[in-house]
Structure formats: structure tokens, C-alpha cells
Design a protein around this motif. Structure first.
Motif, PDB file in Angstrom:
ATOM      1  N   ASN A 171      11.134   4.978   2.385  1.00 34.82           N
ATOM      2  CA  ASN A 171       9.762   5.458   2.510  1.00 34.82           C
ATOM      3  C   ASN A 171       8.851   4.970   1.391  1.00 34.82           C
ATOM      4  O   ASN A 171       7.640   4.948   1.569  1.00 34.82           O
ATOM      5  CB  ASN A 171       9.727   6.989   2.498  1.00 34.82           C
ATOM      6  CG  ASN A 171      10.327   7.566   3.730  1.00 34.82           C
ATOM      7  OD1 ASN A 171      10.396   6.923   4.763  1.00 34.82           O
ATOM      8  ND2 ASN A 171      10.782   8.793   3.625  1.00 34.82           N
ATOM      9  N   ARG A 172       9.438   4.664   0.241  1.00 37.63           N
ATOM     10  CA  ARG A 172       8.677   4.315  -0.967  1.00 37.63           C
ATOM     11  C   ARG A 172       7.771   5.464  -1.390  1.00 37.63           C
ATOM     12  O   ARG A 172       6.588   5.288  -1.669  1.00 37.63           O
ATOM     13  CB  ARG A 172       7.877   3.026  -0.772  1.00 37.63           C
ATOM     14  CG  ARG A 172       8.751   1.849  -0.414  1.00 37.63           C
ATOM     15  CD  ARG A 172       7.972   0.575  -0.399  1.00 37.63           C
ATOM     16  NE  ARG A 172       8.774  -0.448  -1.057  1.00 37.63           N
ATOM     17  CZ  ARG A 172       8.529  -0.930  -2.276  1.00 37.63           C
ATOM     18  NH1 ARG A 172       7.509  -0.530  -2.969  1.00 37.63           N
ATOM     19  NH2 ARG A 172       9.307  -1.838  -2.796  1.00 37.63           N
ATOM     20  N   LEU A 173       8.325   6.669  -1.419  1.00 37.69           N
ATOM     21  CA  LEU A 173       7.589   7.855  -1.827  1.00 37.69           C
ATOM     22  C   LEU A 173       8.036   8.301  -3.203  1.00 37.69           C
ATOM     23  O   LEU A 173       9.126   7.947  -3.664  1.00 37.69           O
ATOM     24  CB  LEU A 173       7.848   9.008  -0.847  1.00 37.69           C
ATOM     25  CG  LEU A 173       7.358   8.846   0.577  1.00 37.69           C
ATOM     26  CD1 LEU A 173       7.864   9.994   1.417  1.00 37.69           C
ATOM     27  CD2 LEU A 173       5.865   8.765   0.615  1.00 37.69           C
ATOM     28  N   THR A 174       7.211   9.110  -3.843  1.00 29.71           N
ATOM     29  CA  THR A 174       7.629   9.730  -5.096  1.00 29.71           C
ATOM     30  C   THR A 174       8.530  10.914  -4.759  1.00 29.71           C
ATOM     31  O   THR A 174       8.614  11.340  -3.600  1.00 29.71           O
ATOM     32  CB  THR A 174       6.411  10.222  -5.901  1.00 29.71           C
ATOM     33  OG1 THR A 174       5.748  11.232  -5.142  1.00 29.71           O
ATOM     34  CG2 THR A 174       5.450   9.087  -6.210  1.00 29.71           C
ATOM     35  N   LEU A 175       9.177  11.456  -5.760  1.00 30.22           N
ATOM     36  CA  LEU A 175      10.093  12.572  -5.538  1.00 30.22           C
ATOM     37  C   LEU A 175       9.352  13.787  -4.985  1.00 30.22           C
ATOM     38  O   LEU A 175       9.816  14.445  -4.046  1.00 30.22           O
ATOM     39  CB  LEU A 175      10.797  12.931  -6.849  1.00 30.22           C
ATOM     40  CG  LEU A 175      11.840  14.030  -6.774  1.00 30.22           C
ATOM     41  CD1 LEU A 175      12.967  13.621  -5.853  1.00 30.22           C
ATOM     42  CD2 LEU A 175      12.368  14.344  -8.152  1.00 30.22           C
ATOM     43  N   LYS A 176       8.189  14.062  -5.545  1.00 32.60           N
ATOM     44  CA  LYS A 176       7.398  15.218  -5.099  1.00 32.60           C
ATOM     45  C   LYS A 176       6.934  15.037  -3.654  1.00 32.60           C
ATOM     46  O   LYS A 176       7.017  15.967  -2.842  1.00 32.60           O
ATOM     47  CB  LYS A 176       6.192  15.379  -6.017  1.00 32.60           C
ATOM     48  CG  LYS A 176       5.411  16.634  -5.796  1.00 32.60           C
ATOM     49  CD  LYS A 176       4.321  16.767  -6.836  1.00 32.60           C
ATOM     50  CE  LYS A 176       3.563  18.059  -6.662  1.00 32.60           C
ATOM     51  NZ  LYS A 176       2.513  18.195  -7.682  1.00 32.60           N
ATOM     52  N   GLU A 177       6.479  13.833  -3.300  1.00 29.95           N
ATOM     53  CA  GLU A 177       6.035  13.565  -1.938  1.00 29.95           C
ATOM     54  C   GLU A 177       7.187  13.674  -0.947  1.00 29.95           C
ATOM     55  O   GLU A 177       7.030  14.230   0.140  1.00 29.95           O
ATOM     56  CB  GLU A 177       5.418  12.166  -1.843  1.00 29.95           C
ATOM     57  CG  GLU A 177       4.076  12.028  -2.513  1.00 29.95           C
ATOM     58  CD  GLU A 177       3.601  10.590  -2.569  1.00 29.95           C
ATOM     59  OE1 GLU A 177       2.393  10.378  -2.724  1.00 29.95           O
ATOM     60  OE2 GLU A 177       4.445   9.671  -2.472  1.00 29.95           O
ATOM     61  N   GLN A 178       8.367  13.167  -1.333  1.00 27.88           N
ATOM     62  CA  GLN A 178       9.537  13.223  -0.444  1.00 27.88           C
ATOM     63  C   GLN A 178       9.943  14.663  -0.184  1.00 27.88           C
ATOM     64  O   GLN A 178      10.291  15.027   0.938  1.00 27.88           O
ATOM     65  CB  GLN A 178      10.702  12.436  -1.048  1.00 27.88           C
ATOM     66  CG  GLN A 178      11.956  12.436  -0.198  1.00 27.88           C
ATOM     67  CD  GLN A 178      11.815  11.619   1.066  1.00 27.88           C
ATOM     68  OE1 GLN A 178      10.974  10.740   1.149  1.00 27.88           O
ATOM     69  NE2 GLN A 178      12.646  11.898   2.040  1.00 27.88           N
ATOM     70  N   ARG A 179       9.905  15.504  -1.215  1.00 28.85           N
ATOM     71  CA  ARG A 179      10.236  16.919  -1.036  1.00 28.85           C
ATOM     72  C   ARG A 179       9.263  17.595  -0.073  1.00 28.85           C
ATOM     73  O   ARG A 179       9.670  18.349   0.813  1.00 28.85           O
ATOM     74  CB  ARG A 179      10.187  17.645  -2.388  1.00 28.85           C
ATOM     75  CG  ARG A 179      11.407  17.443  -3.211  1.00 28.85           C
ATOM     76  CD  ARG A 179      11.440  18.449  -4.341  1.00 28.85           C
ATOM     77  NE  ARG A 179      12.346  18.013  -5.383  1.00 28.85           N
ATOM     78  CZ  ARG A 179      12.030  17.875  -6.656  1.00 28.85           C
ATOM     79  NH1 ARG A 179      10.807  18.136  -7.072  1.00 28.85           N
ATOM     80  NH2 ARG A 179      12.929  17.489  -7.534  1.00 28.85           N
ATOM     81  N   LEU A 180       7.964  17.311  -0.256  1.00 32.36           N
ATOM     82  CA  LEU A 180       6.961  17.914   0.618  1.00 32.36           C
ATOM     83  C   LEU A 180       7.107  17.431   2.060  1.00 32.36           C
ATOM     84  O   LEU A 180       6.963  18.213   3.002  1.00 32.36           O
ATOM     85  CB  LEU A 180       5.562  17.602   0.087  1.00 32.36           C
ATOM     86  CG  LEU A 180       5.175  18.290  -1.225  1.00 32.36           C
ATOM     87  CD1 LEU A 180       3.863  17.745  -1.750  1.00 32.36           C
ATOM     88  CD2 LEU A 180       5.094  19.795  -1.038  1.00 32.36           C
ATOM     89  N   LEU A 199       0.838  -1.190   0.000  1.00 29.69           N
ATOM     90  CA  LEU A 199       0.000   0.000   0.000  1.00 29.69           C
ATOM     91  C   LEU A 199       0.878   1.247   0.000  1.00 29.69           C
ATOM     92  O   LEU A 199       1.956   1.258   0.614  1.00 29.69           O
ATOM     93  CB  LEU A 199      -0.894   0.004   1.241  1.00 29.69           C
ATOM     94  CG  LEU A 199      -1.920  -1.118   1.319  1.00 29.69           C
ATOM     95  CD1 LEU A 199      -2.594  -1.096   2.677  1.00 29.69           C
ATOM     96  CD2 LEU A 199      -2.934  -0.982   0.220  1.00 29.69           C
ATOM     97  N   PRO A 200       0.454   2.300  -0.674  1.00 33.52           N
ATOM     98  CA  PRO A 200       1.262   3.522  -0.662  1.00 33.52           C
ATOM     99  C   PRO A 200       1.291   4.121   0.740  1.00 33.52           C
ATOM    100  O   PRO A 200       0.280   4.081   1.466  1.00 33.52           O
ATOM    101  CB  PRO A 200       0.526   4.443  -1.643  1.00 33.52           C
ATOM    102  CG  PRO A 200      -0.839   3.890  -1.757  1.00 33.52           C
ATOM    103  CD  PRO A 200      -0.735   2.429  -1.488  1.00 33.52           C
ATOM    104  N   PRO A 201       2.427   4.686   1.160  1.00 31.54           N
ATOM    105  CA  PRO A 201       2.541   5.217   2.518  1.00 31.54           C
ATOM    106  C   PRO A 201       1.664   6.445   2.773  1.00 31.54           C
ATOM    107  O   PRO A 201       1.261   6.703   3.885  1.00 31.54           O
ATOM    108  CB  PRO A 201       4.019   5.562   2.648  1.00 31.54           C
ATOM    109  CG  PRO A 201       4.538   5.638   1.279  1.00 31.54           C
ATOM    110  CD  PRO A 201       3.660   4.791   0.414  1.00 31.54           C
ATOM    111  N   ILE A 202       1.378   7.199   1.711  1.00 29.87           N
ATOM    112  CA  ILE A 202       0.528   8.381   1.851  1.00 29.87           C
ATOM    113  C   ILE A 202      -0.727   8.154   1.030  1.00 29.87           C
ATOM    114  O   ILE A 202      -0.665   7.932  -0.173  1.00 29.87           O
ATOM    115  CB  ILE A 202       1.259   9.652   1.370  1.00 29.87           C
ATOM    116  CG1 ILE A 202       2.497   9.895   2.229  1.00 29.87           C
ATOM    117  CG2 ILE A 202       0.337  10.854   1.401  1.00 29.87           C
ATOM    118  CD1 ILE A 202       3.323  11.062   1.787  1.00 29.87           C
ATOM    119  N   GLN A 203      -1.878   8.216   1.687  1.00 30.68           N
ATOM    120  CA  GLN A 203      -3.151   8.042   0.991  1.00 30.68           C
ATOM    121  C   GLN A 203      -3.494   9.323   0.236  1.00 30.68           C
ATOM    122  O   GLN A 203      -2.926  10.387   0.480  1.00 30.68           O
ATOM    123  CB  GLN A 203      -4.259   7.710   1.995  1.00 30.68           C
ATOM    124  CG  GLN A 203      -3.981   6.490   2.854  1.00 30.68           C
ATOM    125  CD  GLN A 203      -3.805   5.230   2.024  1.00 30.68           C
ATOM    126  OE1 GLN A 203      -4.441   5.055   1.007  1.00 30.68           O
ATOM    127  NE2 GLN A 203      -2.919   4.361   2.469  1.00 30.68           N
TER     128      GLN A 203
END
Length: 111
Positions: free
Chosen positions: A52-61, A19-23
Motif C-alpha cells: 500500500n505504501r502507507l504509514t503505520l498510522k494510516e495502515q492502522r486506520l 504519489l501518496p495513496p491517501i491525499q
């Protein structure tokens, strides 16, 4: 079927998609402490994108939100438990050093 064709066939293993870490409904904000705390290690470091398995944009935020929370004192820069453990061990070492200095000074005074 000969061996040369068998090598290129993929095995049909079932896998569970994580599951993605951020809904989609979660807001990445410095006030959302329950979300931010999931992306910080025990020492207080920001975890990497791979972990974290985040996208680049999510990691920056997430990084910006963590830094804002630290500046506003909602989140500590360091984990305090580690600091106290180091403080105790250094106190022991300084006592040992002082004993060496006293022994050295007493030897010098004899000469």
C-alpha cells in the motif's frame, strides 16, 4: 580520476516520485468505500503496508475502517466468486468418492 574514487560517485538517474495513496483531504472512514476498496485484494484480504505504501498510522486506520465496514455488511468478508468455483469442484470430487464406495461395498457383499 582513478578507479577508487569513481566507485563512490552516485549515478544521477532521474526517478519519478510516487504519489501518496491517501491525499491529505481524504478521510479514512468505514463509509468511504472508494478509498477502502483500493486497499483490499481480489480475494478480500487487506493488503500489507509495503504494498500500500502507507504509514503505520494510516495502515492502522485503514484496517479498522475495513473491519468496521465488514461488520456492518457494507463490505464482504470473502469474495463470493471464489467460493462458487470451489463449490463446483468439490461436487465433482464427492461423486467420484461415492462411486469408489459403491464399488467397495459391492466387492464386500460378494464375500
Amino acid at each position: 580520476m582513478d578507479k577508487s574514487k569513481r566507485l563512490f560517485l552516485k549515478s544521477k538517474r532521474s526517478f519519478r516520485r510516487r504519489l501518496p495513496p491517501i491525499q491529505s483531504g481524504d478521510r479514512i472512514d468505514y463509509r468511504n468505500m472508494s478509498l477502502i476498496s483500493r486497499f483490499i485484494s481480489e480475494q478480500g484480504k487487506i493488503l500489507s503496508r509495503r504494498v500500500n505504501r502507507l504509514t503505520l498510522k494510516e495502515q492502522r486506520l485503514i484496517t479498522i475502517a475495513i473491519k468496521q465496514a465488514r461488520i456492518l455488511s457494507s463490505l464482504p468478508f470473502l469474495n463470493n466468486e471464489k467460493q462458487f468455483e470451489r463449490g463446483e469442484s468439490t461436487a465433482r470430487n464427492t461423486g467420484f468418492r461415492n462411486r469408489k464406495k459403491k464399488a467397495y461395498l459391492s466387492i464386500e457383499s460378494k464375500f
